[in-house]
Design a protein around this motif. Sequence first.
Motif, PDB file in Angstrom:
ATOM      1  N   ASP A 196       3.744   5.680  -5.691  1.00  0.00           N
ATOM      2  CA  ASP A 196       3.559   5.746  -7.139  1.00  0.00           C
ATOM      3  C   ASP A 196       2.500   6.776  -7.517  1.00  0.00           C
ATOM      4  N   LEU A 197       1.403   6.807  -6.758  1.00  0.00           N
ATOM      5  CA  LEU A 197       0.340   7.772  -7.007  1.00  0.00           C
ATOM      6  C   LEU A 197       0.844   9.202  -6.797  1.00  0.00           C
ATOM      7  N   THR A 200       3.130  10.136  -9.692  1.00  0.00           N
ATOM      8  CA  THR A 200       2.327  10.404 -10.891  1.00  0.00           C
ATOM      9  C   THR A 200       1.673  11.778 -10.801  1.00  0.00           C
ATOM     10  N   ARG A 201       1.116  12.094  -9.637  1.00  0.00           N
ATOM     11  CA  ARG A 201       0.456  13.402  -9.455  1.00  0.00           C
ATOM     12  C   ARG A 201       1.462  14.546  -9.563  1.00  0.00           C
ATOM     13  N   GLU A 260       0.838  -1.204   0.000  1.00  0.00           N
ATOM     14  CA  GLU A 260       0.000   0.000   0.000  1.00  0.00           C
ATOM     15  C   GLU A 260       0.871   1.251   0.000  1.00  0.00           C
ATOM     16  N   GLN A 294       2.192  15.156 -13.123  1.00  0.00           N
ATOM     17  CA  GLN A 294       1.093  15.861 -13.772  1.00  0.00           C
ATOM     18  C   GLN A 294       1.144  17.355 -13.483  1.00  0.00           C
ATOM     19  N   GLN A 337       2.117   1.814  -3.492  1.00  0.00           N
ATOM     20  CA  GLN A 337       1.047   2.358  -4.327  1.00  0.00           C
ATOM     21  C   GLN A 337       0.859   3.845  -4.068  1.00  0.00           C
ATOM     22  N   GLN A 338       0.921   4.249  -2.789  1.00  0.00           N
ATOM     23  CA  GLN A 338       0.780   5.667  -2.454  1.00  0.00           C
ATOM     24  C   GLN A 338       1.944   6.471  -3.015  1.00  0.00           C
TER      25      GLN A 338
END
Length: 141
Positions: A9-10, A13-14, A3, A17, A6-7
């Motif tokens: 990676d998120l 990604t943000r 988890e 962006q 995943q956080q």
Amino acid sequence: KNEQNQQNDLLQTRLKQLCVSRNGDRAYEYFDDIMKCFKEREEEYFSFVDSNYMENVQTVLTWRMRKILIDWFYDLQRDLGLNDETLFAAIHFVDIFLTATDLEKRSLLQLLGVSCILTASKTYEIIPQQIDELIYLSNDQ
């Protein structure tokens, strides 16, 4: 652990962006290099502060006294509308100084605080606080 990955990676990604220039060009081709530089700087900044400086360096001050000073910083931030960066930098400056120097008189702690908040204000605020205003706000505190 999965988890957490995943956080991360998120978040990455943000952040990518958000790295888009105003004219729409992608500006994140150097993203990994920038993040590596930030991580190195963060580690360097934290290496300056001993996490037990009150026990290892200070002879007169206590953690409670530091807490009172930091509470006063939060009051200043609220009353003067200071940026979060200014507050965090001032706290960091206090910690760096107290790691390196034994403040032999309690009465000098607020002077140190005013010096740190003034330095941080001059670094991070568009319009830095005036020393007269900080002195007035520190009077009888």
